[in-house]
Enzyme design. Structure first.
Site, mmCIF file in Angstrom:
data_model
loop_
_atom_site.group_PDB
_atom_site.id
_atom_site.type_symbol
_atom_site.label_atom_id
_atom_site.label_comp_id
_atom_site.label_asym_id
_atom_site.label_seq_id
_atom_site.Cartn_x
_atom_site.Cartn_y
_atom_site.Cartn_z
ATOM 1 C CB ILE A 21 -0.948 -0.052 1.218
ATOM 2 C CG1 ILE A 21 -1.975 -1.181 1.008
ATOM 3 C CG2 ILE A 21 -1.625 1.283 1.454
ATOM 4 C CD1 ILE A 21 -2.630 -1.682 2.275
ATOM 5 C CB SER A 141 -6.026 -2.385 10.752
ATOM 6 O OG SER A 141 -6.566 -3.650 10.437
ATOM 7 C CE1 TYR A 166 -1.185 -5.072 11.386
ATOM 8 C CE2 TYR A 166 -3.443 -5.906 11.426
ATOM 9 C CZ TYR A 166 -2.474 -5.083 10.873
ATOM 10 O OH TYR A 166 -2.786 -4.262 9.808
ATOM 11 C CE LYS A 170 -1.225 -1.148 11.596
ATOM 12 N NZ LYS A 170 -0.864 -0.091 10.651
HETATM 13 N N1 LIG Z 1 -3.184 -5.153 3.396
HETATM 14 C C1 LIG Z 1 -4.273 -4.985 4.149
HETATM 15 O O1 LIG Z 1 -5.351 -5.552 3.883
HETATM 16 C C2 LIG Z 1 -4.219 -4.074 5.335
HETATM 17 C C3 LIG Z 1 -5.397 -3.952 6.102
HETATM 18 C C4 LIG Z 1 -5.400 -3.068 7.172
HETATM 19 C C5 LIG Z 1 -4.266 -2.314 7.456
HETATM 20 N N2 LIG Z 1 -3.143 -2.475 6.705
HETATM 21 C C6 LIG Z 1 -1.981 -1.669 7.055
HETATM 22 O O2 LIG Z 1 -1.471 -1.048 5.888
HETATM 23 C C7 LIG Z 1 -0.063 -0.902 6.003
HETATM 24 C C8 LIG Z 1 0.611 -1.481 4.775
HETATM 25 O O3 LIG Z 1 0.214 -2.845 4.646
HETATM 26 P P1 LIG Z 1 0.648 -3.707 3.383
HETATM 27 O O4 LIG Z 1 -0.374 -4.767 3.233
HETATM 28 O O5 LIG Z 1 0.980 -2.831 2.253
HETATM 29 O O6 LIG Z 1 1.977 -4.395 3.950
HETATM 30 P P2 LIG Z 1 3.276 -4.900 3.212
HETATM 31 O O7 LIG Z 1 3.030 -5.166 1.772
HETATM 32 O O8 LIG Z 1 3.808 -6.010 4.071
HETATM 33 O O9 LIG Z 1 4.268 -3.656 3.312
HETATM 34 C C9 LIG Z 1 4.714 -3.245 4.568
HETATM 35 C C10 LIG Z 1 5.706 -2.112 4.397
HETATM 36 O O10 LIG Z 1 6.158 -1.727 5.717
HETATM 37 C C11 LIG Z 1 7.577 -1.726 5.708
HETATM 38 N N3 LIG Z 1 8.169 -1.974 7.015
HETATM 39 C C12 LIG Z 1 7.977 -3.017 7.849
HETATM 40 N N4 LIG Z 1 8.788 -2.900 8.927
HETATM 41 C C13 LIG Z 1 9.494 -1.752 8.768
HETATM 42 C C14 LIG Z 1 10.487 -1.097 9.516
HETATM 43 N N5 LIG Z 1 10.967 -1.602 10.652
HETATM 44 N N6 LIG Z 1 10.986 0.066 9.063
HETATM 45 C C15 LIG Z 1 10.556 0.599 7.891
HETATM 46 N N7 LIG Z 1 9.614 0.010 7.111
HETATM 47 C C16 LIG Z 1 9.102 -1.158 7.548
HETATM 48 C C17 LIG Z 1 7.956 -2.829 4.727
HETATM 49 O O11 LIG Z 1 9.296 -2.675 4.335
HETATM 50 P P3 LIG Z 1 10.241 -3.953 3.978
HETATM 51 O O12 LIG Z 1 10.003 -4.241 2.534
HETATM 52 O O13 LIG Z 1 11.614 -3.443 4.289
HETATM 53 O O14 LIG Z 1 9.815 -5.084 4.870
HETATM 54 C C18 LIG Z 1 6.959 -2.531 3.615
HETATM 55 O O15 LIG Z 1 7.414 -1.462 2.822
HETATM 56 C C19 LIG Z 1 0.348 -1.570 7.307
HETATM 57 O O16 LIG Z 1 0.465 -0.605 8.316
HETATM 58 C C20 LIG Z 1 -0.831 -2.487 7.612
HETATM 59 O O17 LIG Z 1 -0.990 -2.701 8.996
HETATM 60 C C21 LIG Z 1 -3.093 -3.346 5.651
#
Ligand SMILES: NC(=O)c1ccc[n+]([C@@H]2O[C@H](COP(=O)([O-])OP(=O)(O)OC[C@H]3O[C@@H](n4cnc5c(N)ncnc54)[C@H](OP(=O)(O)O)[C@@H]3O)[C@@H](O)[C@H]2O)c1
Length: 297
Positions: A21, A141, A166, A170
């Site tokens: 995202i 979330s 988690y 959040k």
């Molecule tokens: N996908 C969903 O359905 C969903 C639903 C509700 C909320 N969210 C929220 O939306 C956000 C993005 O989710 P996503 O699905 O896009 O996740 P994702 O594809 O796993 O991407 C997570 C991102 O966070 C970065 N990250 C993790 N640990 C980090 C750290 N210590 N320092 C800097 N960057 C870090 C990762 O970097 P690396 O590549 O270095 O690991 C990656 O760029 C999250 O906060 C998640 O809780 C997602």
């Protein structure tokens, strides 16, 4: 994507910008003319994301801000290196699953430490560069609904499933965001939350350096499009919350579809708990104590 403002002249910092995202937020913001700072812990993954965005937006104004939210030293270094005015911060980086023993570099619980405490420490140290009318978007979330946070146990060993922890992380981030809204009420700054619904890789358009999904899986996943969405669409409520003129401090935005899993950005509701000044104040004090970082606010 809904029509959004022209963002030329505005600078947005996106944490976790290299994947998922966060990546899609960067692509959309850059396409609208914003200067985007990609807060990423891996220089290689950040460079790959920059290259990919430029295949879509050749004149994108991008810069990488090295940032590991699991390291208080890295956060302090990132904050002191950022010396330009920032109009919007999107607190997107997140760890969505971990074992009980997984820790940040400072020994904090990995999910609470990264998702909430890391962003707390980052924002506190960005005060000098945040614009007078800066907006902070914390990515919450739907899971916050089943995450009861205890401010006295933020980094204590947790009970239950990884998903439950988690959810707590959040809920903590969201309660902090609403506390920031209250503390900034006399300032021109705003603090809002947004969530992406249920956003999955198999429904996300392919991009170089992003998660690869086999064509067969994509075809099978397409039948779920009525209920869930790609990460490109999941970025919409977040970009809307970050940039649209109809957003006010304290708002929470998410998709308007079934169970808020997918759809167009709209205002959505939170639990009462994350809006509680009592919880917000307790989390703020605990976060200051744990991180050793204080807000000027
Ligand atoms: N996908 C969903 O359905 C969903 C639903 C509700 C909320 N969210 C929220 O939306 C956000 C993005 O989710 P996503 O699905 O896009 O996740 P994702 O594809 O796993 O991407 C997570 C991102 O966070 C970065 N990250 C993790 N640990 C980090 C750290 N210590 N320092 C800097 N960057 C870090 C990762 O970097 P690396 O590549 O270095 O690991 C990656 O760029 C999250 O906060 C998640 O809780 C997602």
């Amino acid at each position: 994507m809904p029509t959004l403002l022209d963002l030329r002249g505005r600078t947005v910092l996106v944490t976790g910008a290299n994947a998922g995202i966060g990546y899609w937020c960067v692509e959309e913001l850059a396409a609208r003319g914003a200067r985007v700072l990609l807060g990423c812990r891996s220089a290689e993954r950040a460079a790959s994301a920059v290259a990919s965005v430029r295949t879509q937006v050749p004149d994108a104004d991008l810069a990488v801000a090295p940032l590991d939210l699991g390291s208080l030293q890295s956060i302090a270094d990132a904050a002191s290196a950022l010396d330009e005015r920032i109009d919007v911060v999107i607190c997107n980086a997140g760890v969505k699953a971990a074992t009980r023993s997984a820790r940040t570099l400072d020994g904090l619980d990995l999910m609470m430490g990264t998702n909430f405490l890391g962003h707390f420490a980052l924002l506190a140290q960005l005060d000098q560069v945040l614009a007078a009318e800066a907006r902070v978007v914390s990515v919450g979330s739907l899971a916050h609904r089943f995450g009861a946070v205890d401010a006295e146990r933020l980094s204590a060993p947790w009970r239950g499933s990884s998903l439950r922890q988690y959810a707590r992380s959040k809920a903590a981030l969201m309660a902090f965001a609403f506390e920031l809204d209250r503390r900034w009420s006399e300032s021109g700054r705003s603090s809002v939350c947004a969530h992406p619904g249920y956003a999955v890789d198999p429904l996300t358009p392919p991009r170089s350096g992003q998660v690869r999904v086999a064509p067969g899986i994509r075809r099978m996943a397409s039948i779920t499009r009525a209920w869930v969405q790609g990460k490109d669409d999941g970025a919409f409520p977040i970009v809307h919350a970050a940039t649209a003129a109809d957003v006010v401090s304290g708002d929470y935005w998410g998709p308007d579809g079934w169970l808020e899993f997918q759809g167009r950005p709209t205002r959505v509701t939170t639990t009462d708990a994350v809006r509680s000044p009592l919880l917000g104040g307790a989390l703020w004090a605990a976060a200051e104590e744990i991180t050793g970082v204080r807000f000027a606010t």
